[in-house]
Design a protein around this motif. Structure first.
Motif, short mmCIF file in Angstrom:
data_model
loop_
_atom_site.label_atom_id
_atom_site.label_comp_id
_atom_site.label_asym_id
_atom_site.label_seq_id
_atom_site.Cartn_x
_atom_site.Cartn_y
_atom_site.Cartn_z
N HIS A 117 -15.38 -4.55 -6.31
CA HIS A 117 -14.48 -5.11 -7.33
C HIS A 117 -13.67 -3.97 -7.98
O HIS A 117 -12.48 -4.13 -8.25
CB HIS A 117 -15.28 -5.89 -8.39
N GLN A 118 -14.33 -2.82 -8.17
CA GLN A 118 -13.60 -1.66 -8.71
C GLN A 118 -12.44 -1.28 -7.78
O GLN A 118 -11.32 -1.01 -8.22
CB GLN A 118 -14.56 -0.47 -8.87
N LYS A 119 -12.74 -1.27 -6.46
CA LYS A 119 -11.69 -0.94 -5.47
C LYS A 119 -10.51 -1.91 -5.61
O LYS A 119 -9.35 -1.49 -5.63
CB LYS A 119 -12.33 -1.01 -4.07
N ASP A 120 -10.79 -3.21 -5.74
CA ASP A 120 -9.71 -4.19 -5.85
C ASP A 120 -8.91 -4.00 -7.15
O ASP A 120 -7.68 -4.12 -7.15
CB ASP A 120 -10.29 -5.62 -5.82
N ILE A 121 -9.62 -3.72 -8.25
CA ILE A 121 -8.90 -3.57 -9.52
C ILE A 121 -8.12 -2.25 -9.54
O ILE A 121 -7.03 -2.19 -10.11
CB ILE A 121 -9.89 -3.71 -10.71
N ASN A 122 -8.64 -1.22 -8.88
CA ASN A 122 -7.83 0.00 -8.71
C ASN A 122 -6.54 -0.33 -7.95
O ASN A 122 -5.45 0.14 -8.31
CB ASN A 122 -8.61 1.07 -7.93
N ASN A 123 -6.67 -1.15 -6.90
CA ASN A 123 -5.48 -1.54 -6.13
C ASN A 123 -4.52 -2.38 -6.98
O ASN A 123 -3.30 -2.28 -6.86
CB ASN A 123 -5.88 -2.31 -4.86
N ALA A 124 -5.09 -3.22 -7.86
CA ALA A 124 -4.24 -4.04 -8.75
C ALA A 124 -3.46 -3.13 -9.70
O ALA A 124 -2.26 -3.33 -9.92
CB ALA A 124 -5.10 -5.03 -9.55
N ALA A 176 -11.87 -18.84 1.83
CA ALA A 176 -10.50 -19.17 1.43
C ALA A 176 -9.63 -17.99 1.85
O ALA A 176 -9.95 -16.84 1.52
CB ALA A 176 -10.43 -19.38 -0.08
N ILE A 177 -8.56 -18.27 2.60
CA ILE A 177 -7.77 -17.19 3.21
C ILE A 177 -6.35 -17.21 2.65
O ILE A 177 -5.70 -18.26 2.62
CB ILE A 177 -7.75 -17.36 4.75
N MET A 178 -5.90 -16.02 2.19
CA MET A 178 -4.57 -15.87 1.57
C MET A 178 -3.71 -15.03 2.50
O MET A 178 -4.08 -13.89 2.78
CB MET A 178 -4.74 -15.15 0.22
N VAL A 179 -2.59 -15.56 2.97
CA VAL A 179 -1.89 -14.93 4.08
C VAL A 179 -0.49 -14.46 3.69
O VAL A 179 0.23 -15.15 2.97
CB VAL A 179 -1.79 -15.93 5.28
N GLY A 180 -0.11 -13.29 4.21
CA GLY A 180 1.25 -12.79 4.06
C GLY A 180 1.84 -12.49 5.42
O GLY A 180 1.20 -11.81 6.23
N LYS A 183 -4.74 -12.00 -3.40
CA LYS A 183 -6.14 -11.58 -3.54
C LYS A 183 -6.34 -10.77 -4.83
O LYS A 183 -7.34 -10.94 -5.53
CB LYS A 183 -6.55 -10.76 -2.31
N LEU A 184 -5.40 -9.88 -5.15
CA LEU A 184 -5.51 -9.11 -6.39
C LEU A 184 -5.48 -10.04 -7.59
O LEU A 184 -6.24 -9.85 -8.56
CB LEU A 184 -4.39 -8.07 -6.49
N ALA A 185 -4.62 -11.07 -7.55
CA ALA A 185 -4.57 -12.06 -8.65
C ALA A 185 -5.94 -12.71 -8.80
O ALA A 185 -6.46 -12.87 -9.91
CB ALA A 185 -3.49 -13.10 -8.35
#
Ligand code: NAD
Length: 296
Positions: A237-244, A134-138, A171-173
């Motif tokens: 997942h830690q990396k993504d939540i740090n980014n969030a 599933a691809i989320m695009v900006g 993606k962060l959501a």
């Protein structure tokens, strides 16, 4: 046939590049870890010596690296894709990174008259292999349309979410919902086990109701069967939540559930669980409650 440059041939990039080759396109590949590209060369790809060389030999460049610093280095750094790209080329970053970093990369591309979109994915290695991500695009709609034939090869859906950075916001959501869900599931199964109810039975009983989810279907059995082989690693997942949390700070909003999740993931990484699947959030709950969850 399109000449596609591919930078970052790790767990995700490798099968994605191979699927593009199998769909009849030419792939020029580079990874800082040279053996990573070997399966892609065996599948018919060509090796390049740098990100710049990839870009100078392709019409579309896809990057799939770990995080923002690697994406910035691969695209806008010394020897990066922008050094080899020509005006009018398109760079598609499919890594999961902070939206602010995507925007910074987008600005560097704009200065060089090179198109840029961010397009992180969900689905993990199995869906990268089967071409069902599933691809989320900006980014701009015309650039999304240019990249769409590639998205149709590596994914089963691609959605334009807004301007550059919106793909990574989405993606962060996704990562907040998934992480909070896993944590809640782990607490629910610890409660059931302590109360003497089989956690497998609990999952079977509630998965068809409102609590049911893809997370429960995938991670519930991993928890009660005690199989924590990644899948999606706790450290990613830690990396993504740090980014969030970094993004929440930039936006000036408080996210207590996400903030707690950051603490949980940080604690697990510190304790050496970083390479395990994120269903291993259960370890954190078990250490807090003194309950070991297993089907009986
Ligand atoms: P990985 O670590 O397996 O692969 C990343 C690759 O990029 C490595 O081979 C590394 O050597 C290469 N690389 C780093 N910097 C580079 C540079 N400057 N030039 C060339 N190559 C470079 O990571 P992965 O699991 O493939 O994940 C990639 C991205 O996809 C991450 O952002 C991750 O969060 C995201 N993602 C992963 C999964 C998953 O299940 N693994 C699922 C969804 C999204």
């Amino acid at each position: 046939m399109t000449k596609v440059g591919f930078i970052g041939l790790g767990i995700m990039g490798r099968p994605m590049a191979i699927n593009i080759i199998n769909a009849g396109h030419e792939v020029i590949a580079f990874d800082v870890f040279p053996t990573a590209i070997e399966p892609v060369i065996e599948a018919g790809g060509t090796a390049a010596a740098s990100c710049a060389e990839v870009a100078s030999n392709s019409e579309i460049v896809i990057t799939m690296v770990q995080d923002g610093p690697q994406a910035e280095a691969a695209i806008a750094g010394e020897g990066g894709a922008l050094e080899g790209a020509s005006p009018g080329d398109l760079i598609v970053d499919m890594s999961s990174i902070a939206p602010g970093v995507s925007q910074r990369i987008g600005e560097a591309c704009e200065k060089a008259s090179v198109g840029f979109i961010d397009a992180p994915v969900s689905g993990g290695e199995p869906f990268a292999i089967s071409g069902d991500l599933a691809i989320m695009v900006g980014g701009k709609a015309d650039l999304f349309e240019r990249a769409k034939p590639m998205f149709d090869i590596v994914g089963k859906s691609s959605v334009l979410c807004g301007e550059v950075g919106a793909g990574n916001v989405t993606k962060l959501a996704n990562q907040i919902v998934v992480g909070a869900n896993i944590h809640g599931l782990a607490e629910a199964l610890a409660l059931a086990t302590k109360a003497g109810v089989n956690p497998e039975t609990v999952v079977d009983a509630i998965k068809g109701g409102l609590a049911g989810s893809n997370v429960m279907n995938a991670k519930g059995p991993m928890m009660y069967e005690r199989n924590f082989t990644a899948g999606f690693r706790i450290e990613l997942h830690q990396k993504d939540i740090n980014n969030a949390m970094e993004t929440a700070r930039e936006l000036g909003i408080s996210l207590p559930v996400t903030s707690n999740l950051q603490q949980v993931l940080t604690s697990l990484v510190e304790k050496g669980y970083g390479k395990e699947d994120h269903s291993g959030i259960l370890h954190y709950v078990e250490e807090n409650t003194g309950v070991e969850v297993e089907k009986f």
